[in-house]
Scaffold this motif. Structure first.
Motif, short mmCIF file in Angstrom:
data_model
loop_
_atom_site.label_atom_id
_atom_site.label_comp_id
_atom_site.label_asym_id
_atom_site.label_seq_id
_atom_site.Cartn_x
_atom_site.Cartn_y
_atom_site.Cartn_z
N CYS A 1 -0.11 8.36 3.42
CA CYS A 1 -1.28 7.99 4.21
C CYS A 1 -1.08 8.35 5.69
O CYS A 1 -0.15 7.85 6.33
CB CYS A 1 -1.55 6.50 4.06
SG CYS A 1 -2.95 5.99 5.06
N THR B 1 1.65 -3.98 4.11
CA THR B 1 0.62 -2.98 4.31
C THR B 1 0.99 -2.17 5.56
O THR B 1 1.46 -2.73 6.55
CB THR B 1 -0.77 -3.69 4.37
OG1 THR B 1 -1.78 -2.79 4.03
CG2 THR B 1 -1.04 -4.36 5.68
N GLY B 2 0.84 -0.85 5.44
CA GLY B 2 1.41 0.03 6.46
C GLY B 2 0.66 0.06 7.78
O GLY B 2 1.17 0.58 8.78
N CYS B 3 -0.55 -0.47 7.80
CA CYS B 3 -1.33 -0.53 9.03
C CYS B 3 -2.37 -1.63 8.86
O CYS B 3 -2.56 -2.14 7.74
CB CYS B 3 -1.97 0.83 9.34
SG CYS B 3 -3.54 1.12 8.51
N LEU C 1 -2.63 7.32 8.16
CA LEU C 1 -2.92 6.20 9.08
C LEU C 1 -1.74 5.23 9.20
O LEU C 1 -1.77 4.32 10.03
CB LEU C 1 -4.16 5.44 8.61
CG LEU C 1 -5.44 6.28 8.50
CD1 LEU C 1 -6.55 5.46 7.87
CD2 LEU C 1 -5.87 6.78 9.86
N ALA C 2 -0.73 5.42 8.37
CA ALA C 2 0.38 4.45 8.33
C ALA C 2 1.11 4.37 9.67
O ALA C 2 1.35 5.38 10.32
CB ALA C 2 1.35 4.83 7.22
N ASN D 1 -5.42 -1.65 8.42
CA ASN D 1 -6.57 -1.43 7.52
C ASN D 1 -6.44 -2.29 6.26
O ASN D 1 -7.44 -2.58 5.60
CB ASN D 1 -6.70 0.05 7.15
CG ASN D 1 -7.23 0.84 8.33
OD1 ASN D 1 -8.02 0.34 9.11
ND2 ASN D 1 -6.76 2.06 8.47
N GLY D 2 -5.22 -2.66 5.91
CA GLY D 2 -5.04 -3.75 4.95
C GLY D 2 -5.11 -3.41 3.48
O GLY D 2 -5.32 -4.29 2.65
N CYS D 3 -4.90 -2.13 3.11
CA CYS D 3 -5.03 -1.76 1.69
C CYS D 3 -4.05 -2.50 0.79
O CYS D 3 -4.32 -2.69 -0.39
CB CYS D 3 -4.85 -0.26 1.52
SG CYS D 3 -5.93 0.71 2.58
N CYS E 1 0.86 -1.18 0.00
CA CYS E 1 0.00 0.00 0.00
C CYS E 1 0.89 1.24 0.00
O CYS E 1 2.11 1.13 0.12
CB CYS E 1 -0.91 0.00 1.22
SG CYS E 1 -0.06 0.42 2.76
N VAL E 2 0.29 2.41 -0.09
CA VAL E 2 1.12 3.63 -0.16
C VAL E 2 1.82 3.93 1.17
O VAL E 2 2.97 4.33 1.19
CB VAL E 2 0.30 4.86 -0.60
CG1 VAL E 2 -0.11 4.72 -2.04
CG2 VAL E 2 -0.90 5.09 0.29
N ALA E 3 1.08 3.77 2.27
CA ALA E 3 1.63 4.07 3.61
C ALA E 3 2.33 5.43 3.65
O ALA E 3 1.87 6.39 3.04
CB ALA E 3 2.54 2.92 4.08
S1 SF4 Z 1 -3.16 -0.03 4.88
FE1 SF4 Z 1 -3.11 1.64 6.32
S2 SF4 Z 1 -1.20 2.70 5.82
FE2 SF4 Z 1 -1.70 1.47 4.06
S3 SF4 Z 1 -2.86 2.85 2.73
FE3 SF4 Z 1 -4.32 1.66 3.97
S4 SF4 Z 1 -4.80 2.98 5.69
FE4 SF4 Z 1 -2.89 3.75 4.77
#
Ligand code: SF4
Length: 352
Positions: free
Chosen positions: A222, A259-261, A224-225, A263-265, A216-218
């Motif tokens: 983002c 994935t940076g958090c 939320l990362a 939320n699992g994108c 994901c971008v993280a």
């Molecule tokens: S998984 Fe978390 S860190 Fe990655 S893009 Fe989604 S919200 Fe942002």
């Protein structure tokens, strides 16, 4: 919507999915899968990633009524008090899959048939040229991290702009962060391919491992990362390539996602190796998804550093190289070898 055998949109990541079923070359309907989703919250066991449930087959003409019924049932029955448990996957677990399905049948005035057989054999994009049934051509190119920018020696953005000047079809972004230059007339194919090569859109060689990796971008995009993902991935893949090469598996690959958090994108919860950001440079390390994207991986080590992850992978890949059966994928191997237990029913066994 997905057309087997390629699960290239990762159906088990989504609330509502249609698996296309064809007979004699004609689309006749869909198997409907409901209640997938990969988000969770660290430390909150009432949240978990979940595969979608198979509701059964519907005929083509019932598609829209069925979609509306799933959406309105979730609208009316979904948890509006606790946002962390609001998704369809939690509604299914709370009311029961059969009850949700019966309500959908009632609202749509449709009865699900037995699911029609289908098979997923992979998830990646089909790189290179493919000819469509209309005689037009489609060129899929690999875009690392999905970033179309100009890099030294690789002018992807300029290349796309140059192609757009002569291209009469579409540009389509794939669910795997790649790009399809779609709807190319036969007479434009050579010119577009030459431009794609000139600007590095068709790379001379990309390893199978890099093609099968995603993040994901993280950070820094983002807010939320909790950890790096997109910026960590290229170097992590280079390390992984080295480990595979060291163990004589340079042409093999592992579905590897960061994935940076939670939320699992980055869809790490459908990877053979999935990293979920926990803090700067720290990840929860999950193992045991499969290549087809039909199994949730299990947490193997919590809150470990990038160096510890690579050391773990070095040992496990060494074991895989020595003990794998013919063609056995890494995610299947770690389960057979007892490294992790398979996640079968994640509402009950994900945290076991
Ligand atoms: S998984 Fe978390 S860190 Fe990655 S893009 Fe989604 S919200 Fe942002």
């Amino acid at each position: 919507m997905v057309i087997p055998p390629q699960n290239d949109v990762d159906v088990h990541a989504n609330d509502l999915n249609f698996v296309a079923i064809a007979e004699n070359g004609q689309l006749v309907g869909f198997n409907v899968l409901v209640g997938g989703g990969l988000a969770m919250t660290h430390g909150d066991k009432s949240t978990y990633p979940r595969k979608a449930s198979d509701f059964g087959f519907i005929a083509l003409q019932d598609t829209l009524a069925l979609a509306e019924a799933v959406i309105t049932t979730q609208r009316d029955w979904g948890n509006r008090v606790n946002r962390k448990n609001a998704k369809t996957k939690y509604t299914l677990e709370r009311v029961g899959v059969d009850n949700f399905k019966a309500e959908v049948e009632k609202r749509a005035n449709v009865t699900f048939g037995e699911s029609r057989p289908y098979e997923f054999t992979g998830r990646g994009d089909r790189f290179g040229w493919v000819e469509g049934i209309d005689g037009k051509y489609h060129l899929t190119v690999f875009i690392e991290n999905g970033r179309i920018l100009d890099y030294p020696g690789k002018t992807l953005k300029t290349g796309c702009a140059e192609i757009a000047k002569i291209h009469k079809g579409d540009f389509r972004m794939t669910a795997n962060q790649n790009l399809i230059i779609a709807g190319v007339a036969p007479e434009d194919k050579a010119k577009i391919e030459a431009l794609a090569k000139e600007h590095g859109l068709i790379a001379p060689s990309v390893s199978n491992q890099r093609l099968d990796s995603m993040a994901c971008v993280a950070l820094p995009t983002c807010p939320l990362a909790m950890a790096e993902a997109e910026r960590y991935l290229p170097d992590a893949v280079t390390e992984l390539e080295g480990i595979l090469d060291k163990h004589g598996l340079a042409n093999d690959s592992i579905i590897f996602r960061v994935t940076g958090c939670p939320n699992g994108c980055g869809r790490a919860m459908l990877a053979e190796v999935g990293l979920v950001g926990k803090g700067p440079g720290k990840y929860n390390f999950h193992l045991g998804g499969n290549r087809e994207g039909t199994r949730i991986p299990k947490m193997y080590k919590e809150n470990i550093s990038e160096q510890e992850i690579m050391a773990e992978l070095d040992a496990l890949i060494g074991q895989w190289a020595a003990e794998r059966t013919e063609g056995e994928a890494f995610g299947d191997f770690v389960i057979r070898a007892g490294v992790v237990k398979p996640v079968i029913d994640s509402a009950r066994d994900f945290y076991e």
